[in-house]
Write a protein that holds these residues in place. Structure first.
Motif, PDB file in Angstrom:
ATOM      1  N   ARG A   1       7.081   2.206  -7.840  1.00  6.40           N
ATOM      2  CA  ARG A   1       8.230   2.400  -6.944  1.00  6.40           C
ATOM      3  C   ARG A   1       7.786   3.037  -5.634  1.00  6.40           C
ATOM      4  N   PHE A   2       6.972   4.082  -5.740  1.00  7.58           N
ATOM      5  CA  PHE A   2       6.482   4.739  -4.530  1.00  7.58           C
ATOM      6  C   PHE A   2       5.626   3.784  -3.700  1.00  7.58           C
ATOM      7  N   ASN A   3       4.750   3.038  -4.342  1.00  4.04           N
ATOM      8  CA  ASN A   3       3.901   2.099  -3.600  1.00  4.04           C
ATOM      9  C   ASN A   3       4.739   1.061  -2.870  1.00  4.04           C
ATOM     10  N   ALA A   4       5.810   0.595  -3.512  1.00  2.00           N
ATOM     11  CA  ALA A   4       6.699  -0.375  -2.866  1.00  2.00           C
ATOM     12  C   ALA A   4       7.402   0.256  -1.668  1.00  2.00           C
TER      13      ALA A   4
ATOM     14  N   ILE B   1       3.062  12.511   0.449  1.00  4.39           N
ATOM     15  CA  ILE B   1       2.444  11.837  -0.689  1.00  4.39           C
ATOM     16  C   ILE B   1       1.659  10.648  -0.166  1.00  4.39           C
ATOM     17  N   ASP B   2       0.347  10.673  -0.388  1.00  5.40           N
ATOM     18  CA  ASP B   2      -0.529   9.585   0.062  1.00  5.40           C
ATOM     19  C   ASP B   2      -0.313   9.247   1.538  1.00  5.40           C
ATOM     20  N   GLY B   3      -0.094  10.279   2.338  1.00  3.86           N
ATOM     21  CA  GLY B   3       0.032  10.093   3.777  1.00  3.86           C
ATOM     22  C   GLY B   3       1.439   9.792   4.263  1.00  3.86           C
ATOM     23  N   PHE B   4       2.405   9.661   3.351  1.00  5.78           N
ATOM     24  CA  PHE B   4       3.787   9.350   3.725  1.00  5.78           C
ATOM     25  C   PHE B   4       4.671  10.586   3.537  1.00  5.78           C
ATOM     26  N   ILE B   5       5.577  10.808   4.485  1.00  5.52           N
ATOM     27  CA  ILE B   5       6.506  11.927   4.406  1.00  5.52           C
ATOM     28  C   ILE B   5       7.700  11.537   3.524  1.00  5.52           C
ATOM     29  N   ILE B   6       7.952  12.335   2.489  1.00  6.37           N
ATOM     30  CA  ILE B   6       9.086  12.135   1.594  1.00  6.37           C
ATOM     31  C   ILE B   6      10.071  13.274   1.824  1.00  6.37           C
ATOM     32  N   ILE B   7      11.337  12.938   2.084  1.00  5.05           N
ATOM     33  CA  ILE B   7      12.339  13.986   2.279  1.00  5.05           C
ATOM     34  C   ILE B   7      13.462  13.831   1.261  1.00  5.05           C
TER      35      ILE B   7
ATOM     36  N   ALA C   1       8.833  22.560  -8.227  1.00 12.00           N
ATOM     37  CA  ALA C   1       9.537  21.415  -8.818  1.00 12.00           C
ATOM     38  C   ALA C   1       9.689  20.241  -7.856  1.00 12.00           C
ATOM     39  N   ILE C   2      10.745  20.232  -7.064  1.00 11.36           N
ATOM     40  CA  ILE C   2      10.994  19.138  -6.120  1.00 11.36           C
ATOM     41  C   ILE C   2      11.149  19.755  -4.739  1.00 11.36           C
ATOM     42  N   LEU C   3      10.292  19.368  -3.822  1.00 10.83           N
ATOM     43  CA  LEU C   3      10.333  19.943  -2.477  1.00 10.83           C
ATOM     44  C   LEU C   3      11.242  19.125  -1.561  1.00 10.83           C
ATOM     45  N   PRO C   4      11.924  19.781  -0.611  1.00 12.46           N
ATOM     46  CA  PRO C   4      12.762  19.034   0.333  1.00 12.46           C
ATOM     47  C   PRO C   4      11.933  18.139   1.252  1.00 12.46           C
ATOM     48  N   LYS C   5      10.669  18.503   1.463  1.00 14.40           N
ATOM     49  CA  LYS C   5       9.793  17.700   2.325  1.00 14.40           C
ATOM     50  C   LYS C   5       8.363  17.852   1.844  1.00 14.40           C
ATOM     51  N   ARG C   6       7.705  16.727   1.629  1.00 11.21           N
ATOM     52  CA  ARG C   6       6.300  16.786   1.235  1.00 11.21           C
ATOM     53  C   ARG C   6       5.613  15.484   1.628  1.00 11.21           C
TER      54      ARG C   6
ATOM     55  N   ARG D   1      -8.254  17.854  -1.668  1.00 13.25           N
ATOM     56  CA  ARG D   1      -8.900  17.428  -0.422  1.00 13.25           C
ATOM     57  C   ARG D   1      -9.663  16.117  -0.599  1.00 13.25           C
ATOM     58  N   ILE D   2     -10.373  15.966  -1.720  1.00 18.19           N
ATOM     59  CA  ILE D   2     -11.217  14.772  -1.869  1.00 18.19           C
ATOM     60  C   ILE D   2     -10.567  13.665  -2.702  1.00 18.19           C
ATOM     61  N   LYS D   3      -9.537  14.010  -3.456  1.00 17.98           N
ATOM     62  CA  LYS D   3      -8.868  13.005  -4.295  1.00 17.98           C
ATOM     63  C   LYS D   3      -7.539  12.560  -3.709  1.00 17.98           C
ATOM     64  N   GLY D   4      -6.909  13.444  -2.914  1.00 14.73           N
ATOM     65  CA  GLY D   4      -5.625  13.106  -2.309  1.00 14.73           C
ATOM     66  C   GLY D   4      -4.439  13.683  -3.051  1.00 14.73           C
ATOM     67  N   ASN D   5      -4.644  14.096  -4.314  1.00 15.89           N
ATOM     68  CA  ASN D   5      -3.581  14.705  -5.104  1.00 15.89           C
ATOM     69  C   ASN D   5      -4.207  15.445  -6.281  1.00 15.89           C
TER      70      ASN D   5
END
Length: 339
Positions: free
Chosen positions: A112-115, A163-169, A156-161, A286-290
């Motif tokens: 879902r996230f990748n899509a 993930i893999d270079g994309f901003i999720i709000i 838990a769930i952040l209002p903004k973070r 830093r080296i794995k991304g997550n």
């Protein structure tokens, strides 16, 4: 004129957006919409605020094909966007898992996230907006408490973070499920109901349907807001610790690349154990991304490596992460990336 409930929910969401700096004028926002109550409410709320905020909207629906009603959900979302005149993209994803360690839910989440990432890239969107609300936040905090999470997990769930270079709000984290349902009822807005939400085979559903109602009834009627406040406090505390960790890590790095970090071991050993642990986590990120699949057991194994094991010792972690100790350094490599 909108009624008081509608005014309040719009005002609260706008305040959350401004307080957490989730959006700025000119942003293009991809909204993940399943057709359920939460995401449908999110669409209508942001659509009501879009001129005031100066943003553009694009609706994205990901069809996992996991339920008989999946295609009906997709048609519902397509029908939803028509009167609102919001651009829309639907994507079908194939969910398969052959690993006993990977659940269908985990695979579906990743797909879902990748899509959504692909849609955001194609639309040149600045962020992806999801409809998690206060009850989701409370459930996640409680679930992580039951699993023995530390301070990082309490966020838990952040209002903004990112993930893999994309901003999720997530602008609805201060809004309760009841407020969302009241908003939809007052406006006469229809939505779809996911039948799997009643399936008690899933831990989250048992927490929502059994544990939280029990706590509300017998211990704390405001448990959802209490757990949400715990998450907010943990987020503020962890943010400070992260800032200190980043400063410390930067001073410890002797050599770095996209796949390797070499740290000053003696300097690392002088740090407080809590800071050592966070430096290890941040180094992996830093080296794995997550830090997915990283557990406290893994961190303790690395701690044992740096404190007790002889020079030349190696620790291998999931996702091809390898730590190597010398007399003066701690080296971290992402072997899969370097292959």
């Amino acid at each position: 004129m909108r009624n008081k409930q509608q005014k309040n929910i719009l005002k609260e969401v706008k305040t959350a957006i401004q307080k957490n700096q989730l959006l700025k004028a000119g942003d293009k926002v991809v909204i993940g919409v399943s057709g359920g109550a939460d995401s449908v409410a999110l669409v209508h709320i942001l659509n009501s605020l879009k001129h005031e905020l100066g943003i553009q909207l694009h609706i994205a629906h990901v069809n996992h094909k996991l339920r008989k009603s999946a295609d009906t959900d997709e048609r519902f979302v397509k029908k939803l966007v028509g009167p609102l005149n919001i651009p829309y993209t639907a994507v079908n994803v194939n969910i398969k898992t052959t690993s006993q360690k990977t659940s269908i839910e985990e695979v579906a989440r990743e797909k879902r996230f990748n899509a959504l990432f692909r849609i955001a890239t194609k639309q040149n969107a600045q962020c992806i907006c999801l409809a998690h609300h206060q009850d989701d936040l409370a459930e996640t905090v409680l679930m992580r408490i039951l699993r023995g999470s530390g301070l990082a997990g309490m966020q838990a769930i952040l209002p903004k973070r990112k993930i893999d270079g994309f901003i999720i709000i997530r602008p609805l984290l201060n809004i309760s499920k009841n407020d969302i349902l009241n908003f939809l009822k007052t406006k006469g807005i229809k939505y779809r109901t996911d039948p799997t939400n009643k399936n008690k085979d899933f831990l989250r559903n048992r927490i929502r349907l059994e544990l939280l109602p029990l706590i509300k009834e017998d211990y704390n009627p405001n448990i959802s807001s209490t757990l949400a406040n715990l998450a907010n406090t943990a987020t503020a505390d962890y943010s400070f610790l992260q800032t200190e960790t980043e400063k410390s890590l930067q001073r410890l790095i002797q050599k770095s690349s996209n796949t390797t970090l070499v740290l000053n071991l003696k300097g690392l050993l002088k740090k407080h154990p809590s800071l050592q642990r966070m430096i290890i986590r941040l180094s992996i990120e830093r080296i794995k991304g997550n830090t997915r699949r990283l557990t406290l057991t893994h961190i303790r194994e690395v701690e044992d490596l740096i404190q007790n094991r002889p020079s030349g010792s190696i620790v291998n972690l999931p996702s091809s992460i390898q730590f190597t100790k010398t007399s003066d350094t701690l080296s971290l490599k992402h072997l899969r990336s370097s292959a």
